[in-house]
Design an enzyme around this catalytic site. Structure first.
Site, PDB file in Angstrom:
ATOM      1  N   SER A  30      75.776  63.261 -40.791  1.00 57.01           N
ATOM      2  CA  SER A  30      75.223  64.410 -40.064  1.00 57.01           C
ATOM      3  C   SER A  30      74.603  63.985 -38.731  1.00 57.01           C
ATOM      4  CB  SER A  30      74.186  65.128 -40.933  1.00 57.01           C
ATOM      5  OG  SER A  30      73.158  64.235 -41.312  1.00 57.01           O
ATOM      6  N   THR A  31      74.004  62.807 -38.670  1.00 61.43           N
ATOM      7  CA  THR A  31      73.415  62.339 -37.406  1.00 61.43           C
ATOM      8  C   THR A  31      74.526  62.034 -36.406  1.00 61.43           C
ATOM      9  OG1 THR A  31      71.746  61.301 -38.826  1.00 61.43           O
ATOM     10  CG2 THR A  31      71.598  60.836 -36.479  1.00 61.43           C
ATOM     11  N   LYS A  94      73.902  51.695 -46.021  1.00 60.27           N
ATOM     12  CA  LYS A  94      74.798  52.743 -45.558  1.00 60.27           C
ATOM     13  C   LYS A  94      75.783  53.083 -46.679  1.00 60.27           C
ATOM     14  CE  LYS A  94      76.665  52.615 -41.623  1.00 60.27           C
ATOM     15  NZ  LYS A  94      76.441  54.082 -41.654  1.00 60.27           N
ATOM     16  N   GLY A  95      76.447  54.222 -46.519  1.00 61.43           N
ATOM     17  CA  GLY A  95      77.468  54.591 -47.491  1.00 61.43           C
ATOM     18  C   GLY A  95      77.154  55.866 -48.243  1.00 61.43           C
ATOM     19  N   GLY A  96      76.029  56.515 -47.863  1.00 60.14           N
ATOM     20  CA  GLY A  96      75.716  57.804 -48.494  1.00 60.14           C
ATOM     21  C   GLY A  96      76.844  58.803 -48.337  1.00 60.14           C
ATOM     22  N   GLY A  97      77.606  58.647 -47.263  1.00 62.19           N
ATOM     23  CA  GLY A  97      78.752  59.535 -47.026  1.00 62.19           C
ATOM     24  C   GLY A  97      80.071  58.911 -47.464  1.00 62.19           C
ATOM     25  N   GLU A 103      83.162  51.890 -41.878  1.00 61.86           N
ATOM     26  CA  GLU A 103      81.977  51.706 -41.019  1.00 61.86           C
ATOM     27  C   GLU A 103      81.734  50.214 -40.778  1.00 61.86           C
ATOM     28  OE1 GLU A 103      79.521  55.750 -42.249  1.00 61.86           O
ATOM     29  OE2 GLU A 103      79.066  53.901 -43.294  1.00 61.86           O
ATOM     30  N   LYS A 121      64.022  57.294 -42.319  1.00 64.74           N
ATOM     31  CA  LYS A 121      64.939  56.251 -42.808  1.00 64.74           C
ATOM     32  C   LYS A 121      64.344  54.839 -42.696  1.00 64.74           C
ATOM     33  CE  LYS A 121      68.310  59.292 -43.459  1.00 64.74           C
ATOM     34  NZ  LYS A 121      69.560  59.368 -42.758  1.00 64.74           N
TER      35      LYS A 121
END
Ligand code: 5RP
Length: 220
Positions: A30-31, A94-97, A103, A121
């Site tokens: 989202s960011t 990272k990797g929530g998405g 990435e 964060k």
């Protein structure tokens, strides 16, 4: 200021790092979506972007930014991406998405990694956010048992298949004091494709949006 407004402020602050005439790498989330929207305003200054997910590729194309194959572009000037957690060494979870593998590849191929996030964060110790691990499907149970041996509590992110056709285990219960060591250890488990720790290659700049403005942290 809402969390979304803080994300948007951090994303817009990253524009100053975009080098005219240079291809850049674009992450996922989202960011980053706010960053893509802001980048659209300077799309005529850049040849295009290498993307870390099908979702970001679609959004880039929708705003008129060409999506380029990483194999054809050489090294990238900058990589802009969000994070689920960041510490003061600019090491990240990272990797929530579920986009962690691409990435990590695009980050590795970039000269500078600009991380954008809202201030929530930033943590002292990584690990409150369950650590995502992308796994080859047939190795899911084996990898989960190995992650338990390392002190974690893995759970299968059901109904999620990554852009690479793999599954995600989210590992709770870790207090990550040596992120480089854990990234190496988990990366060596057979069947692990990528661990969502970005410690061997941390961010170079962390832009944190907050009601007080955008704070900039740089790698020591
Ligand atoms: C996707 C990611 C994202 O960068 C991370 O989940 C942060 O997302 P958001 O910007 O929506 O908070 O690693 O795999």
């Amino acid at each position: 200021m809402s969390q979304d407004a803080a994300k948007k402020a951090a994303a817009e602050a990253a524009l100053k790092y975009v080098e005219p005439g240079e291809i850049l790498g674009v992450g996922t989330g989202s960011t980053v979506n706010y960053f893509i929207d802001a980048l659209a305003k300077m799309k005529h200054d850049i040849p295009g972007a290498a993307s870390s997910s099908e979702a970001s590729s679609a959004r880039l194309k929708a705003v008129g930014i060409p999506v380029l194959d990483l194999n054809s572009v050489g090294s990238l000037s900058i990589y802009v991406d969000g994070a689920d957690e960041a510490n003061h060494q600019l090491q990240l979870i990272k990797g929530g998405g579920a986009a962690l593998t691409r990435e990590k590849i695009v980050a590795a191929a970039s000269r500078k990694f600009i991380c954008i996030a809202d201030e929530s964060k930033l943590v002292k110790v990584l690990g409150k956010f369950p650590l995502p691990v992308e796994v080859i499907p047939m190795a899911r149970s084996y990898v989960a048992r190995e992650l338990v041996k390392l002190g974690g509590m893995p759970s299968w992110r059901e109904n999620v298949i990554t852009d690479n056709g793999n599954v995600i285990l989210d590992v709770a219960g870790l207090s990550i004091t040596d992120a480089v060591k854990l990234e190496t250890e988990i990366g060596l488990i057979a069947g692990v494709v990528t661990v969502g720790l970005f410690a061997r290659r941390p961010a170079d700049v962390l832009l944190l949006g907050s009601p007080a403005g955008v704070r900039e942290l740089k790698a020591a």
